[in-house]
Scaffold this motif. Structure first.
Motif, PDB file in Angstrom:
ATOM      1  N   ASP A 196       0.823  -1.216   0.000  1.00 51.32           N
ATOM      2  CA  ASP A 196       0.000   0.000   0.000  1.00 51.32           C
ATOM      3  C   ASP A 196       0.855   1.265   0.000  1.00 51.32           C
ATOM      4  O   ASP A 196       0.342   2.365   0.006  1.00 51.32           O
ATOM      5  CB  ASP A 196      -0.927   0.007   1.210  1.00 51.32           C
ATOM      6  N   GLY A 197       2.206   1.114   0.010  1.00 51.40           N
ATOM      7  CA  GLY A 197       3.108   2.258  -0.003  1.00 51.40           C
ATOM      8  C   GLY A 197       3.405   2.835   1.364  1.00 51.40           C
ATOM      9  O   GLY A 197       4.222   3.740   1.489  1.00 51.40           O
ATOM     10  N   ALA A 198       2.745   2.320   2.400  1.00 53.28           N
ATOM     11  CA  ALA A 198       2.983   2.800   3.761  1.00 53.28           C
ATOM     12  C   ALA A 198       4.200   2.091   4.355  1.00 53.28           C
ATOM     13  O   ALA A 198       4.564   0.993   3.939  1.00 53.28           O
ATOM     14  CB  ALA A 198       1.758   2.551   4.635  1.00 53.28           C
ATOM     15  N   ALA A 199       4.804   2.743   5.347  1.00 55.66           N
ATOM     16  CA  ALA A 199       5.899   2.126   6.090  1.00 55.66           C
ATOM     17  C   ALA A 199       5.311   1.334   7.250  1.00 55.66           C
ATOM     18  O   ALA A 199       4.415   1.804   7.949  1.00 55.66           O
ATOM     19  CB  ALA A 199       6.842   3.202   6.613  1.00 55.66           C
ATOM     20  N   TRP A 200       5.820   0.138   7.437  1.00 53.84           N
ATOM     21  CA  TRP A 200       5.434  -0.717   8.554  1.00 53.84           C
ATOM     22  C   TRP A 200       6.677  -0.939   9.394  1.00 53.84           C
ATOM     23  O   TRP A 200       7.763  -1.189   8.858  1.00 53.84           O
ATOM     24  CB  TRP A 200       4.907  -2.051   8.043  1.00 53.84           C
ATOM     25  N   VAL A 201       6.543  -0.832  10.714  1.00 51.13           N
ATOM     26  CA  VAL A 201       7.704  -0.961  11.590  1.00 51.13           C
ATOM     27  C   VAL A 201       7.256  -1.590  12.914  1.00 51.13           C
ATOM     28  O   VAL A 201       6.120  -1.380  13.352  1.00 51.13           O
ATOM     29  CB  VAL A 201       8.376   0.421  11.818  1.00 51.13           C
ATOM     30  N   THR A 202       8.133  -2.372  13.507  1.00 47.97           N
ATOM     31  CA  THR A 202       7.845  -2.887  14.843  1.00 47.97           C
ATOM     32  C   THR A 202       8.429  -1.941  15.877  1.00 47.97           C
ATOM     33  O   THR A 202       9.460  -1.325  15.653  1.00 47.97           O
ATOM     34  CB  THR A 202       8.458  -4.288  15.055  1.00 47.97           C
ATOM     35  N   GLU A 203       7.727  -1.813  17.006  1.00 50.09           N
ATOM     36  CA  GLU A 203       8.237  -1.053  18.137  1.00 50.09           C
ATOM     37  C   GLU A 203       8.719  -2.059  19.185  1.00 50.09           C
ATOM     38  O   GLU A 203       7.919  -2.828  19.734  1.00 50.09           O
ATOM     39  CB  GLU A 203       7.162  -0.148  18.731  1.00 50.09           C
ATOM     40  N   ASN A 204      10.003  -2.068  19.412  1.00 51.96           N
ATOM     41  CA  ASN A 204      10.616  -3.039  20.299  1.00 51.96           C
ATOM     42  C   ASN A 204      10.083  -2.943  21.727  1.00 51.96           C
ATOM     43  O   ASN A 204       9.840  -3.948  22.380  1.00 51.96           O
ATOM     44  CB  ASN A 204      12.131  -2.859  20.271  1.00 51.96           C
ATOM     45  N   ALA A 205       9.908  -1.739  22.236  1.00 49.94           N
ATOM     46  CA  ALA A 205       9.510  -1.562  23.633  1.00 49.94           C
ATOM     47  C   ALA A 205       8.028  -1.796  23.881  1.00 49.94           C
ATOM     48  O   ALA A 205       7.639  -2.154  24.984  1.00 49.94           O
ATOM     49  CB  ALA A 205       9.897  -0.167  24.121  1.00 49.94           C
ATOM     50  N   THR A 206       7.180  -1.572  22.864  1.00 54.12           N
ATOM     51  CA  THR A 206       5.738  -1.709  23.070  1.00 54.12           C
ATOM     52  C   THR A 206       5.185  -3.028  22.541  1.00 54.12           C
ATOM     53  O   THR A 206       4.070  -3.407  22.881  1.00 54.12           O
ATOM     54  CB  THR A 206       4.966  -0.574  22.372  1.00 54.12           C
TER      55      THR A 206
END
Length: 90
Positions: free
Chosen positions: A64-74
């Motif tokens: 979809d062109g969006a950035a996906w990222v994991t948050e390590n702390a949450t």
């Protein structure tokens, strides 16, 4: 060959990893700032603020062109658009 250094945040923001969108925008995780930095093809820089303590890690670009990222702390998976819209999967 030449190398060009481009500042992407304040000292201590912790640029960590990059991904590139289909339009050439470079997305960089600013792990210690809790944000994603966006470097547009025209050279302008902006940022999308996420959870300030989330520790965003390695972004990837979805179909979809969006950035996906994991948050390590949450423990969340976050989706952020170039327009700055943010949603999370908790």
């Amino acid at each position: 060959m030449s190398v060009r250094e481009i500042p992407v945040g304040s000292p201590g923001d912790g640029p960590y990893a990059v991904a590139v969108t289909g339009d050439g925008t470079v997305v960089v995780s600013l792990v210690h700032a809790g944000a994603l930095g966006l470097l547009a093809p025209d050279g302008t820089f902006s940022r999308v603020d996420l959870d300030p303590g989330g520790l965003p890690m390695v972004p990837t670009i979805g179909p979809d062109g969006a950035a996906w990222v994991t948050e390590n702390a949450t423990g969340r998976i976050v989706r952020a658009t170039i327009a700055g819209e943010v949603s999370a999967l908790d």
